[in-house]
Design a protein around this motif. Structure first.
Motif, mmCIF file in Angstrom:
data_model
loop_
_atom_site.group_PDB
_atom_site.id
_atom_site.type_symbol
_atom_site.label_atom_id
_atom_site.label_comp_id
_atom_site.label_asym_id
_atom_site.label_seq_id
_atom_site.Cartn_x
_atom_site.Cartn_y
_atom_site.Cartn_z
ATOM 1 N N ARG A 1 -12.579 -1.699 -9.507
ATOM 2 C CA ARG A 1 -12.005 -0.600 -8.732
ATOM 3 C C ARG A 1 -11.880 0.683 -9.553
ATOM 4 O O ARG A 1 -11.634 1.753 -8.990
ATOM 5 N N ALA B 1 -7.377 15.811 -7.211
ATOM 6 C CA ALA B 1 -6.866 15.159 -6.002
ATOM 7 C C ALA B 1 -6.461 16.178 -4.946
ATOM 8 O O ALA B 1 -6.747 16.005 -3.755
ATOM 9 N N THR C 1 -9.256 -6.336 -10.867
ATOM 10 C CA THR C 1 -9.029 -4.925 -10.531
ATOM 11 C C THR C 1 -10.005 -3.995 -11.243
ATOM 12 O O THR C 1 -10.163 -2.836 -10.831
ATOM 13 N N GLY D 1 0.819 -1.205 0.000
ATOM 14 C CA GLY D 1 0.000 0.000 0.000
ATOM 15 C C GLY D 1 0.851 1.253 0.000
ATOM 16 O O GLY D 1 1.706 1.438 -0.872
ATOM 17 N N ASP E 1 -8.615 13.987 -1.994
ATOM 18 C CA ASP E 1 -9.012 12.596 -2.202
ATOM 19 C C ASP E 1 -7.777 11.715 -2.037
ATOM 20 O O ASP E 1 -6.922 11.650 -2.919
ATOM 21 N N GLN E 2 -7.675 11.027 -0.910
ATOM 22 C CA GLN E 2 -6.486 10.230 -0.620
ATOM 23 C C GLN E 2 -6.343 9.038 -1.560
ATOM 24 O O GLN E 2 -5.222 8.654 -1.920
ATOM 25 N N THR E 3 -7.462 8.463 -1.976
ATOM 26 C CA THR E 3 -7.402 7.333 -2.911
ATOM 27 C C THR E 3 -6.821 7.778 -4.241
ATOM 28 O O THR E 3 -5.930 7.131 -4.801
ATOM 29 N N LEU E 4 -7.320 8.902 -4.749
ATOM 30 C CA LEU E 4 -6.819 9.416 -6.022
ATOM 31 C C LEU E 4 -5.352 9.814 -5.906
ATOM 32 O O LEU E 4 -4.549 9.549 -6.817
ATOM 33 N N GLN E 5 -4.984 10.436 -4.810
ATOM 34 C CA GLN E 5 -3.587 10.809 -4.594
ATOM 35 C C GLN E 5 -2.683 9.579 -4.582
ATOM 36 O O GLN E 5 -1.553 9.617 -5.082
ATOM 37 N N ALA E 6 -3.202 8.478 -4.025
ATOM 38 C CA ALA E 6 -2.399 7.258 -3.912
ATOM 39 C C ALA E 6 -2.211 6.555 -5.247
ATOM 40 O O ALA E 6 -1.144 5.974 -5.502
ATOM 41 N N VAL E 7 -3.243 6.594 -6.121
ATOM 42 C CA VAL E 7 -3.150 5.832 -7.373
ATOM 43 C C VAL E 7 -2.492 6.614 -8.506
ATOM 44 O O VAL E 7 -2.071 6.017 -9.499
ATOM 45 N N ARG F 1 -16.459 4.397 -9.949
ATOM 46 C CA ARG F 1 -17.002 5.107 -8.794
ATOM 47 C C ARG F 1 -18.394 5.585 -9.159
ATOM 48 O O ARG F 1 -18.548 6.420 -10.049
#
Length: 284
Positions: free
Chosen positions: A151, A233, A148, A77, A238-244, A154
């Motif tokens: 995912r 992001a 995947t 992660g 948006d932490q999810t968007l920042q992460a991906v 949205r």
């Protein structure tokens, strides 16, 4: 031949199909988890649940007692180096326990040249640690998994980030799980790094469109430029968007590496098409 096999990461999206296939093929499966209650609820009494952490070597050694093999499915992660540390610890504990085979899920773009990306560097070094352990191994350099695709959705919006021009041979997790299971009864699969490709090549946009056409017809598919995704992001936090975002930037620059011929010959080629997989998962 029945073995006792430990599965590290069995409660994850790609670890669970492996654990279930190993059990279906007659092996005694130990599920290594930090949350025993959740694992017991997910798997039931047919599986032995053992509590531990990949960074706790004592718990690994206790879990590996009596095991002939261990499958490693890790996802660090936000801390990608956890995959390297975890694989190194598992492989070391396996060597001390006299385990006869280690299997590990790596990626189809894992090469030395691509180690500029932290996630790839972690997998590359995890592979090296497994090879150095002295335990016979089978490393699976697998491409994108069909699992995947949900995912990317949205609400009623299905999006990729960037142009994503490269084709990938998308593979179903159940097909991959069958290959892992067969590796434990195939002596010729020992000390091999095998490339796992599905039967069809699709760009990310094509695969997502196919998924939505069949399984999510309510969702509209589109591509978001990186500059726009970055603004969204940051403004939305948006932490999810920042992460991906870093992953999508990476996948736009690299492509699949390797040839699946040896894996297909030794363990049987994946046969599930994307259309068939989508039909099975419509309404999920």
């Amino acid at each position: 031949m029945s073995n006792t096999l430990l599965v590290v990461g069995a409660t994850g999206m790609l670890g669970e199909p492996v654990a279930r296939r190993l059990r279906a093929d007659g092996h005694h499966v130990k599920v290594f988890t930090r949350n025993a209650a959740n694992a017991k609820a997910k798997f039931g009494a047919e599986y032995e649940v053992v509590t531990g952490d990949v960074e706790d070597r004592r718990s690994l050694e206790a879990a590996l007692a009596g095991c002939q093999g261990v499958h490693i499915n890790l996802d660090g992660g936000l801390d990608p180096d956890l995959e390297r540390r975890g694989a190194e610890n598992v492989a070391g504990a396996a060597a001390r326990a006299g385990v006869q085979r280690v299997t590990y899920l790596s990626g189809a773009s894992v090469t030395k040249e691509n180690c500029w990306y932290a996630g790839t560097k972690a997998k590359f070094e995890a592979e090296a640690a497994i090879r150095a352990s002295g335990v016979p191994y089978t490393i699976f350099q697998a491409t994108f998994f069909m699992e995947t695709l949900p995912r990317f959705v949205r609400g009623t919006r299905a999006s990729i980030l960037g142009a994503q021009p490269h084709p990938w041979h998308w593979v179903a997790a159940d097909d991959y799980a069958g290959m892992v299971s067969k590796a434990y009864t195939t002596p010729a699969a020992a000390n091999k790094t095998l490339h796992v490709f599905g039967p069809q090549a699709w760009t990310m946009r094509q695969a997502l469109q196919t998924y939505c056409d069949i399984a999510r017809p309510d969702a509209k598919t589109g591509a978001v430029p990186f500059w726009m995704a970055s603004i969204i992001a940051n403004l939305s936090r948006d932490q999810t968007l920042q992460a991906v975002l870093p992953f999508f930037r990476y996948s736009e620059k690299v492509a699949e590496a390797g040839d699946p011929a040896e894996a297909n010959s030794l363990l049987g080629a994946p046969t599930t098409t994307l259309e068939r997989w989508c039909q099975r998962h419509a309404g999920d």
